[in-house]
Design an enzyme around this catalytic site. Sequence first.
Site, PDB file in Angstrom:
ATOM      1  N   LYS A 222       0.814  -1.211   0.000  1.00 23.59           N
ATOM      2  CA  LYS A 222       0.000   0.000   0.000  1.00 23.59           C
ATOM      3  C   LYS A 222       0.853   1.269   0.000  1.00 23.59           C
ATOM      4  O   LYS A 222       2.066   1.238   0.236  1.00 23.59           O
ATOM      5  CB  LYS A 222      -0.955  -0.014   1.192  1.00 23.59           C
ATOM      6  CG  LYS A 222      -2.109  -0.997   0.996  1.00 23.59           C
ATOM      7  CD  LYS A 222      -3.195  -0.837   2.031  1.00 23.59           C
ATOM      8  CE  LYS A 222      -4.420  -1.668   1.650  1.00 23.59           C
ATOM      9  NZ  LYS A 222      -5.496  -1.576   2.658  1.00 23.59           N
ATOM     10  N   ARG A 256      -3.973 -10.037   4.760  1.00 22.87           N
ATOM     11  CA  ARG A 256      -4.433 -10.077   3.366  1.00 22.87           C
ATOM     12  C   ARG A 256      -3.265  -9.605   2.506  1.00 22.87           C
ATOM     13  O   ARG A 256      -2.834  -8.455   2.607  1.00 22.87           O
ATOM     14  CB  ARG A 256      -5.664  -9.179   3.202  1.00 22.87           C
ATOM     15  CG  ARG A 256      -6.281  -9.191   1.816  1.00 22.87           C
ATOM     16  CD  ARG A 256      -7.529  -8.313   1.784  1.00 22.87           C
ATOM     17  NE  ARG A 256      -8.188  -8.320   0.485  1.00 22.87           N
ATOM     18  CZ  ARG A 256      -7.909  -7.488  -0.512  1.00 22.87           C
ATOM     19  NH1 ARG A 256      -6.968  -6.542  -0.326  1.00 22.87           N
ATOM     20  NH2 ARG A 256      -8.542  -7.566  -1.658  1.00 22.87           N
TER      21      ARG A 256
END
Length: 286
Positions: A222, A256
């Site tokens: 991210k 995840r």
Amino acid sequence: MKSSPMLNLASRTITTDRPAFIMGIVNATPDSFFAGSRGNAEYALKLIDEGADIIDIGGESTRPGASYCDAEEEIARVVPVIEGIRRASSIPISVDTRKKKVMEAAFNAGADIVNDVSALEDDPSMTDFIAAKKLPVILMHKRGIPLNMQQCTAYSDVFNEVSSYLENRAAFAVSKGISEDRIIIDPGVGFGKDLEANKVLIARCGELCHAKYPVLMALSRKTCIGDMTGCATDGRLYGTLAADILAVLSGAFMLRVHDVAPCRNTLDVIKSFKDSNLLDYCRARN
């Protein structure tokens, strides 16, 4: 760190001897932020071979700046992937969707878990379906929609605001008949947060909702990892693994990830230290 993770599905219970479940990401979309995660059933089977405990399939991109798609398009993207996986594997399948219509089609194809970035706000009718089918649900915190979510990242107290929101959404789910032991929370790192807010949520993830619910952490590649490392998306693996370690040591129940094999190796190292009763010593020294 808590004992070995366990998750109740509708008809079975899954466990792992690692300190957290590994959820492998399969994006059945043309515009997900990491091109390496875009794939089909064949790609999902590769992630299973690498050690994924759960496969998470998304048919609607939620990256910053993305536009939502309609249910029919989402179903057309997701269902063939589920059907392909089911021809070869009984692995638990999660579907990243905000829509009951999509989840119903996914469930009929063989999906087991709802991963709702809207925490059941966008389609409240989803709750009756989840309760009736006894499915686990992941409730995530976000602000706004992908098109505008990074325009409002200021908080007075990000930890307490996110925790309170998730506690309220979990209470809503329970009030609609969803069992507490099938609720997982996700603080939504990168969804309407700046770097410092994301760091707080990683460091304190295990304390969210007074540790009442297991926590999923989705940190893989991210923007916040890029902010900390100075790396573009393709170069954020090592930073992701470091953040994953911190999240697991802070109490994360599930990770995840795009990169299943490196995550598996990371968790195996943590497990080895835990099994040797050395983790507390390592943490005390810091």
